[in-house]
Design an enzyme around this catalytic site. Structure first.
Site, PDB file in Angstrom:
ATOM      1  N   THR A  26      34.371  32.863  67.831  1.00  0.00           N
ATOM      2  CA  THR A  26      35.242  33.404  66.778  1.00  0.00           C
ATOM      3  C   THR A  26      34.384  33.940  65.631  1.00  0.00           C
ATOM      4  OG1 THR A  26      37.055  31.933  67.357  1.00  0.00           O
ATOM      5  CG2 THR A  26      37.025  32.737  65.097  1.00  0.00           C
ATOM      6  N   GLY A  27      34.884  34.982  64.985  1.00  0.00           N
ATOM      7  CA  GLY A  27      34.182  35.549  63.823  1.00  0.00           C
ATOM      8  C   GLY A  27      33.802  36.992  64.083  1.00  0.00           C
ATOM      9  N   SER A  28      33.204  37.601  63.056  1.00  0.00           N
ATOM     10  CA  SER A  28      32.928  39.041  63.144  1.00  0.00           C
ATOM     11  C   SER A  28      31.827  39.366  64.152  1.00  0.00           C
ATOM     12  CB  SER A  28      32.564  39.575  61.755  1.00  0.00           C
ATOM     13  OG  SER A  28      31.431  38.898  61.244  1.00  0.00           O
ATOM     14  N   THR A  29      30.901  38.436  64.413  1.00  0.00           N
ATOM     15  CA  THR A  29      29.836  38.696  65.396  1.00  0.00           C
ATOM     16  C   THR A  29      30.376  38.474  66.813  1.00  0.00           C
ATOM     17  OG1 THR A  29      28.372  37.758  63.714  1.00  0.00           O
ATOM     18  CG2 THR A  29      27.380  38.297  65.838  1.00  0.00           C
ATOM     19  N   ASP A  81      28.827  32.505  70.820  1.00  0.00           N
ATOM     20  CA  ASP A  81      29.530  32.347  69.543  1.00  0.00           C
ATOM     21  C   ASP A  81      28.594  32.717  68.393  1.00  0.00           C
ATOM     22  OD1 ASP A  81      31.489  31.705  67.708  1.00  0.00           O
ATOM     23  OD2 ASP A  81      31.783  29.657  68.411  1.00  0.00           O
ATOM     24  N   GLY A  82      29.175  32.988  67.260  1.00  0.00           N
ATOM     25  CA  GLY A  82      28.403  33.269  66.052  1.00  0.00           C
ATOM     26  C   GLY A  82      28.062  31.986  65.322  1.00  0.00           C
ATOM     27  N   ASP A  84      27.213  30.374  61.008  1.00  0.00           N
ATOM     28  CA  ASP A  84      27.038  30.622  59.574  1.00  0.00           C
ATOM     29  C   ASP A  84      25.613  30.364  59.133  1.00  0.00           C
ATOM     30  OD1 ASP A  84      29.805  31.323  58.884  1.00  0.00           O
ATOM     31  OD2 ASP A  84      30.212  29.307  59.617  1.00  0.00           O
ATOM     32  N   GLY A  97      34.833  30.603  59.596  1.00  0.00           N
ATOM     33  CA  GLY A  97      36.102  31.236  59.976  1.00  0.00           C
ATOM     34  C   GLY A  97      37.199  30.226  60.280  1.00  0.00           C
ATOM     35  N   GLU A 103      35.809  25.598  68.592  1.00  0.00           N
ATOM     36  CA  GLU A 103      34.461  26.083  68.934  1.00  0.00           C
ATOM     37  C   GLU A 103      33.597  24.950  69.473  1.00  0.00           C
ATOM     38  OE1 GLU A 103      33.984  29.810  65.795  1.00  0.00           O
ATOM     39  OE2 GLU A 103      33.404  27.815  65.148  1.00  0.00           O
TER      40      GLU A 103
HETATM   41  C1  5RP Z   1      34.083  30.565  62.828  1.00  0.00           C
HETATM   42  C2  5RP Z   1      32.612  30.482  62.948  1.00  0.00           C
HETATM   43  C3  5RP Z   1      31.872  31.767  63.021  1.00  0.00           C
HETATM   44  O1  5RP Z   1      31.129  31.795  64.174  1.00  0.00           O
HETATM   45  C4  5RP Z   1      30.986  31.862  61.831  1.00  0.00           C
HETATM   46  O2  5RP Z   1      31.790  31.730  60.668  1.00  0.00           O
HETATM   47  C5  5RP Z   1      30.206  33.170  61.803  1.00  0.00           C
HETATM   48  O3  5RP Z   1      31.079  34.208  61.562  1.00  0.00           O
HETATM   49  P1  5RP Z   1      30.568  35.704  61.394  1.00  0.00           P
HETATM   50  O4  5RP Z   1      30.050  36.123  62.727  1.00  0.00           O
HETATM   51  O5  5RP Z   1      31.804  36.454  60.963  1.00  0.00           O
HETATM   52  O6  5RP Z   1      29.507  35.700  60.332  1.00  0.00           O
HETATM   53  O7  5RP Z   1      32.013  29.448  62.996  1.00  0.00           O
HETATM   54  O8  5RP Z   1      34.647  29.288  62.715  1.00  0.00           O
END
Ligand code: 5RP
Length: 230
Positions: A26-29, A81-82, A84, A97, A103
């Site tokens: 989940t998230g933009s990446t 997954d992405g 932070d 996110g 996750e």
């Molecule tokens: C969501 C997450 C995301 O993987 C994390 O926040 C990274 O997000 P982004 O790719 O938008 O920077 O843990 O719960």
């Protein structure tokens, strides 16, 4: 930054094989990964995915990716997954996110986790990014007191903030829980803090992912760096 995220996603996609059962982050990446995976599926690749959030489920469905659940299957080949933050031990802070619980369940069910990120997420020590802690609404003040005790035992301190959504109301996770974001600055011993938080009854899950990531793909101005866990 978005271009870097897509490059990291494309590198992770190269690890995906026909027939794999995949955890979808989940998230933009992770969104870029799902998008690129959708292109592969439309050109004939057969995979099945388990999404880590309702947002990713909607995106994956729109991309034509076959989905299943961890009730129908109990194990996945790979999760992408992405994150932070990621430190040199490949420990992570996730949950910016709000999807940390699903996750972590999905990553735990996977043989391998590849984390994709732009290189701004690489840190010497975790904690600059506020640590998300998913809590049960019942007994919130008591849970917050126990969290404060855990912080003291782990030698960290900082403000804790109940997460709110854009509309100002309390943010509710896909699981119906709330999130406390802990502004700790630097977490000297992340595995110890993870353990201390995990035994608090009102804490459903926390955003410290210790020993989950096997590979981290970091995209930066100088190119792609792939870091493997030793
Ligand atoms: C969501 C997450 C995301 O993987 C994390 O926040 C990274 O997000 P982004 O790719 O938008 O920077 O843990 O719960």
């Amino acid at each position: 930054m978005d271009g870097l995220k897509r490059q990291a996603a494309a590198r992770a996609l190269a690890e995906v094989r026909d027939g794999m059962k995949l955890g979808l982050g989940t998230g933009s990446t992770a969104k870029h990964f799902v998008d690129l995976l959708g292109e592969k599926v439309r050109s004939g690749m057969k995979v099945v995915g388990v999404p880590t959030s309702e947002a990713t489920r909607a995106q994956a469905e729109a991309c034509g990716i076959a989905l299943t659940t961890l009730d129908e299957i109990d194990h996945l080949d790979l999760t992408v997954d992405g994150t932070d933050e990621v430190d040199p031990a490949l420990n992570l802070i996730k949950g910016g996110g709000g999807a940390l619980l699903r996750e972590k369940i999905v990553a735990a069910a996977s043989d391998r986790m590849i984390v994709i990120a732009d290189d701004s997420k690489w840190v010497d020590a975790l904690g600059r990014f506020p640590l998300p802690i998913e809590v049960i609404p019942f007994g919130l003040a008591a849970t917050r007191a126990e969290i404060a005790e855990a912080f003291a035992e782990a030698g960290v301190a900082g403000q804790t903030v109940l997460r709110t959504a854009k509309d100002g109301h309390v943010f509710v996770t896909d699981g119906g829980h709330w999130i406390i974001d802990a502004h700790l600055g630097r977490i000297a011993d992340a595995p110890r803090l993870a353990w201390l938080l995990s035994v608090i009854p009102g804490v459903v899950e926390h955003g410290l992912f210790i020993d989950f990531a096997g590979t981290v793909v970091l995209a930066g101005a100088q190119g792609i760096r792939v870091v493997e866990r030793r």
